[in-house]
Design a protein around this motif. Structure first.
Motif, PDB file in Angstrom:
ATOM      1  N   TYR A  32      -2.259  15.192   7.505  1.00 46.40           N
ATOM      2  CA  TYR A  32      -3.161  14.075   7.323  1.00 46.40           C
ATOM      3  C   TYR A  32      -2.868  13.099   8.459  1.00 46.40           C
ATOM      4  O   TYR A  32      -1.713  12.935   8.862  1.00 46.40           O
ATOM      5  CB  TYR A  32      -2.924  13.366   5.992  1.00 46.40           C
ATOM      6  N   PHE A  34      -3.631   9.094  10.180  1.00 49.58           N
ATOM      7  CA  PHE A  34      -3.995   7.733   9.816  1.00 49.58           C
ATOM      8  C   PHE A  34      -3.903   6.819  11.040  1.00 49.58           C
ATOM      9  O   PHE A  34      -3.107   7.035  11.945  1.00 49.58           O
ATOM     10  CB  PHE A  34      -3.031   7.178   8.757  1.00 49.58           C
ATOM     11  N   TYR A  36      -3.288   2.641  11.301  1.00 48.81           N
ATOM     12  CA  TYR A  36      -3.046   1.379  10.619  1.00 48.81           C
ATOM     13  C   TYR A  36      -3.137   0.251  11.643  1.00 48.81           C
ATOM     14  O   TYR A  36      -2.843   0.435  12.820  1.00 48.81           O
ATOM     15  CB  TYR A  36      -1.652   1.361   9.994  1.00 48.81           C
ATOM     16  N   GLN A  42       1.873 -10.134   9.791  1.00 45.94           N
ATOM     17  CA  GLN A  42       1.378  -9.530   8.556  1.00 45.94           C
ATOM     18  C   GLN A  42       1.907  -8.105   8.424  1.00 45.94           C
ATOM     19  O   GLN A  42       2.490  -7.546   9.354  1.00 45.94           O
ATOM     20  CB  GLN A  42      -0.155  -9.510   8.532  1.00 45.94           C
ATOM     21  N   GLY A  43       1.704  -7.543   7.237  1.00 48.32           N
ATOM     22  CA  GLY A  43       2.013  -6.137   7.039  1.00 48.32           C
ATOM     23  C   GLY A  43       0.927  -5.262   7.618  1.00 48.32           C
ATOM     24  O   GLY A  43      -0.031  -5.744   8.225  1.00 48.32           O
ATOM     25  N   LEU A  44       1.089  -3.954   7.449  1.00 46.54           N
ATOM     26  CA  LEU A  44       0.104  -3.009   7.969  1.00 46.54           C
ATOM     27  C   LEU A  44      -0.975  -2.753   6.932  1.00 46.54           C
ATOM     28  O   LEU A  44      -0.718  -2.756   5.731  1.00 46.54           O
ATOM     29  CB  LEU A  44       0.783  -1.673   8.299  1.00 46.54           C
ATOM     30  N   LEU A  46      -4.531  -0.106   6.213  1.00 45.62           N
ATOM     31  CA  LEU A  46      -5.188   1.120   6.641  1.00 45.62           C
ATOM     32  C   LEU A  46      -6.506   0.822   7.340  1.00 45.62           C
ATOM     33  O   LEU A  46      -7.345   0.086   6.820  1.00 45.62           O
ATOM     34  CB  LEU A  46      -5.433   2.019   5.432  1.00 45.62           C
ATOM     35  N   TYR A 100       4.057  12.624   1.031  1.00 49.41           N
ATOM     36  CA  TYR A 100       3.352  11.533   1.690  1.00 49.41           C
ATOM     37  C   TYR A 100       4.276  10.615   2.445  1.00 49.41           C
ATOM     38  O   TYR A 100       4.109   9.403   2.439  1.00 49.41           O
ATOM     39  CB  TYR A 100       2.488  10.772   0.692  1.00 49.41           C
ATOM     40  N   LEU A 102       5.077   9.121   5.772  1.00 50.88           N
ATOM     41  CA  LEU A 102       4.367   8.938   7.031  1.00 50.88           C
ATOM     42  C   LEU A 102       5.352   8.790   8.180  1.00 50.88           C
ATOM     43  O   LEU A 102       6.353   8.086   8.048  1.00 50.88           O
ATOM     44  CB  LEU A 102       3.478   7.701   6.980  1.00 50.88           C
ATOM     45  N   PHE A 104       5.343   7.297  11.902  1.00 52.72           N
ATOM     46  CA  PHE A 104       4.528   6.397  12.709  1.00 52.72           C
ATOM     47  C   PHE A 104       4.811   6.562  14.192  1.00 52.72           C
ATOM     48  O   PHE A 104       5.945   6.854  14.600  1.00 52.72           O
ATOM     49  CB  PHE A 104       4.818   4.941  12.315  1.00 52.72           C
TER      50      PHE A 104
ATOM     51  N   TYR B  31       5.314   6.138  -5.740  1.00 55.07           N
ATOM     52  CA  TYR B  31       6.155   6.232  -4.554  1.00 55.07           C
ATOM     53  C   TYR B  31       6.378   4.854  -3.943  1.00 55.07           C
ATOM     54  O   TYR B  31       5.462   4.032  -3.886  1.00 55.07           O
ATOM     55  CB  TYR B  31       5.491   7.113  -3.492  1.00 55.07           C
ATOM     56  N   TYR B  33       8.688   2.874  -0.553  1.00 52.57           N
ATOM     57  CA  TYR B  33       9.336   3.149   0.729  1.00 52.57           C
ATOM     58  C   TYR B  33       9.920   1.863   1.299  1.00 52.57           C
ATOM     59  O   TYR B  33       9.387   0.776   1.088  1.00 52.57           O
ATOM     60  CB  TYR B  33       8.314   3.672   1.754  1.00 52.57           C
ATOM     61  N   TYR B  35      10.783   0.626   5.231  1.00 51.12           N
ATOM     62  CA  TYR B  35      10.737   0.869   6.666  1.00 51.12           C
ATOM     63  C   TYR B  35      11.372  -0.312   7.382  1.00 51.12           C
ATOM     64  O   TYR B  35      11.369  -1.438   6.892  1.00 51.12           O
ATOM     65  CB  TYR B  35       9.290   0.976   7.163  1.00 51.12           C
ATOM     66  N   GLN B  37      11.040  -2.226  11.263  1.00 51.81           N
ATOM     67  CA  GLN B  37      10.209  -2.294  12.461  1.00 51.81           C
ATOM     68  C   GLN B  37      10.965  -3.037  13.549  1.00 51.81           C
ATOM     69  O   GLN B  37      11.372  -4.186  13.356  1.00 51.81           O
ATOM     70  CB  GLN B  37       8.878  -3.006  12.177  1.00 51.81           C
ATOM     71  N   LEU B  43       7.579   1.928  13.275  1.00 48.17           N
ATOM     72  CA  LEU B  43       8.205   1.837  11.953  1.00 48.17           C
ATOM     73  C   LEU B  43       9.036   3.083  11.699  1.00 48.17           C
ATOM     74  O   LEU B  43       8.571   4.203  11.924  1.00 48.17           O
ATOM     75  CB  LEU B  43       7.146   1.705  10.857  1.00 48.17           C
ATOM     76  N   TYR B  48      13.276   6.240   0.626  1.00 49.11           N
ATOM     77  CA  TYR B  48      12.068   6.232  -0.177  1.00 49.11           C
ATOM     78  C   TYR B  48      12.381   6.728  -1.580  1.00 49.11           C
ATOM     79  O   TYR B  48      13.481   7.235  -1.846  1.00 49.11           O
ATOM     80  CB  TYR B  48      10.947   7.061   0.476  1.00 49.11           C
ATOM     81  N   VAL B  50      10.358   8.674  -5.046  1.00 48.66           N
ATOM     82  CA  VAL B  50       9.158   9.321  -5.566  1.00 48.66           C
ATOM     83  C   VAL B  50       8.983   9.077  -7.065  1.00 48.66           C
ATOM     84  O   VAL B  50       8.125   9.685  -7.702  1.00 48.66           O
ATOM     85  CB  VAL B  50       9.137  10.829  -5.251  1.00 48.66           C
ATOM     86  N   PHE B  90       9.881  -3.661   6.043  1.00 46.70           N
ATOM     87  CA  PHE B  90       8.649  -3.558   5.290  1.00 46.70           C
ATOM     88  C   PHE B  90       8.837  -2.615   4.116  1.00 46.70           C
ATOM     89  O   PHE B  90       9.368  -1.508   4.256  1.00 46.70           O
ATOM     90  CB  PHE B  90       7.505  -3.027   6.161  1.00 46.70           C
ATOM     91  N   GLY B  96       1.193   8.412  -4.632  1.00 46.77           N
ATOM     92  CA  GLY B  96       1.903   9.675  -4.605  1.00 46.77           C
ATOM     93  C   GLY B  96       1.029  10.819  -5.044  1.00 46.77           C
ATOM     94  O   GLY B  96      -0.180  10.807  -4.845  1.00 46.77           O
ATOM     95  N   GLY B 104      -1.801   9.644   0.458  1.00 48.17           N
ATOM     96  CA  GLY B 104      -0.964   9.247   1.572  1.00 48.17           C
ATOM     97  C   GLY B 104      -1.195   7.844   2.063  1.00 48.17           C
ATOM     98  O   GLY B 104      -0.483   7.383   2.942  1.00 48.17           O
ATOM     99  N   GLU B 105      -2.185   7.105   1.505  1.00 50.95           N
ATOM    100  CA  GLU B 105      -2.347   5.727   1.951  1.00 50.95           C
ATOM    101  C   GLU B 105      -1.217   4.879   1.413  1.00 50.95           C
ATOM    102  O   GLU B 105      -0.946   4.878   0.211  1.00 50.95           O
ATOM    103  CB  GLU B 105      -3.671   5.132   1.496  1.00 50.95           C
ATOM    104  N   LEU B 106      -0.557   4.159   2.304  1.00 46.11           N
ATOM    105  CA  LEU B 106       0.512   3.265   1.918  1.00 46.11           C
ATOM    106  C   LEU B 106      -0.007   1.835   1.879  1.00 46.11           C
ATOM    107  O   LEU B 106      -0.812   1.430   2.712  1.00 46.11           O
ATOM    108  CB  LEU B 106       1.674   3.352   2.919  1.00 46.11           C
ATOM    109  N   PHE B 108       1.315  -1.994   2.102  1.00 45.92           N
ATOM    110  CA  PHE B 108       2.483  -2.663   2.653  1.00 45.92           C
ATOM    111  C   PHE B 108       2.627  -4.095   2.153  1.00 45.92           C
ATOM    112  O   PHE B 108       1.640  -4.797   1.934  1.00 45.92           O
ATOM    113  CB  PHE B 108       2.405  -2.695   4.178  1.00 45.92           C
ATOM    114  N   GLY B 109       3.871  -4.528   2.037  1.00 37.59           N
ATOM    115  CA  GLY B 109       4.159  -5.934   1.877  1.00 37.59           C
ATOM    116  C   GLY B 109       4.078  -6.638   3.215  1.00 37.59           C
ATOM    117  O   GLY B 109       3.815  -6.020   4.246  1.00 37.59           O
ATOM    118  N   GLU B 110       4.324  -7.942   3.205  1.00 38.68           N
ATOM    119  CA  GLU B 110       4.172  -8.735   4.421  1.00 38.68           C
ATOM    120  C   GLU B 110       5.420  -8.761   5.288  1.00 38.68           C
ATOM    121  O   GLU B 110       5.402  -9.338   6.362  1.00 38.68           O
ATOM    122  CB  GLU B 110       3.725 -10.150   4.066  1.00 38.68           C
TER     123      GLU B 110
END
Lengths: 114, 117
Positions: A32, A34, A36, A42-44, A46, A100, A102, A104, B31, B33, B35, B37, B43, B48, B50, B90, B96, B104-106, B108-110
């Motif tokens: 898959y 993506f 972002y 800010q955060g990321l 999609l 899932y 990812l 990056f 799920y 995670y 990360y 940065q 990232l 993580y 599950v 992050f 999940g 698979g879309e994550l 995110f927090g700020e």
């Protein structure tokens, strides 16, 4: 294990010009893909994704990307950028069935100048 | 409409001190995670989870520990902070295998900006 290479760390363009942000990936299995976007402090969020089917995918804010399996690429394009598109853009890949996780790329900073 | 909330947002530590970053999500995601940065590095996945009670190592787990005692929370701990852990952290969550609009879309927090002196 998969990996992602974003070929440009910075891309400066003028407002209303077209832009292409390049992304290549490597993986031994189906993936898959993506894109972002991260606005300052800010955060990321999609932008768009490729899961299966049509290789041309459209996302938010007028962006689109094309999946090219033979070239293992997933380049992001916009025909006419705005000042508000200034942000960092991340390409990401996930192996199908990888829980899932990812992976990056290192990001491309798009700066749109007036 | 909270989504993913990280606390604290900023923290300065001295080398050797310990701290915990808290991530809370209100989307009932399975799920979660963590990360980090860093400039020019993108990232990188630290750890993580599950599901409640499970954790797993990511790409750069050394120097960090995590816990997922409740489904909605994912804690990241630094037992003895080092300057190399200066970064923006992050947290993210995803539905999940349960699916969701985009596999698979994550979300995110700020971010939490940590400086270790």
């Amino acid at each position: 294990a998969q990996s992602v290479t974003q070929l440009d760390s910075q891309v400066p363009v003028f407002e209303e010009a077209p832009v292409e942000l390049r992304c290549n990936y490597s993986s031994s299995v189906s993936v898959y893909l993506f894109w972002y976007v991260q606005y300052p402090n800010q955060g990321l969020q999609l932008l768009l994704k490729y899961l299966s089917g049509s290789t041309l995918v459209k996302g938010i804010n007028g962006f689109e990307a094309e999946f090219n399996k033979s070239q293992t690429s997933f380049h992001l394009r916009k025909p006419s950028v705005h000042i508000s598109d200034t942000a960092e853009y991340f390409c990401a890949v996930s192996d199908v069935g990888s829980n899932y996780k990812l992976t990056f790329g290192k990001g491309t900073l798009l700066t749109v100048n007036p | 409409n909270a989504g993913v909330t990280q606390t604290p947002k900023f923290r300065v530590l001295k080398t050797g001190q310990s701290m915990t970053l808290l991530c809370a999500q209100d989307m009932n995601h399975e799920y979660m995670y963590w990360y980090r940065q860093d400039p020019g590095m993108g990232l990188r996945l630290i750890h993580y989870s599950v599901g409640e009670g499970t954790t797993a190592k990511g790409e750069v787990p050394d120097g960090y520990n995590v816990s997922r005692l409740k489904k909605q929370n994912f804690l990241l701990g630094l037992e003895s902070a080092a300057p190399s852990q200066t970064s923006v952290y992050f947290c993210a969550s995803s539905p999940g295998l349960a699916g969701g609009p985009v596999p698979g879309e994550l979300f995110f927090g700020e971010g939490s900006r940590l400086t270790v002196l």
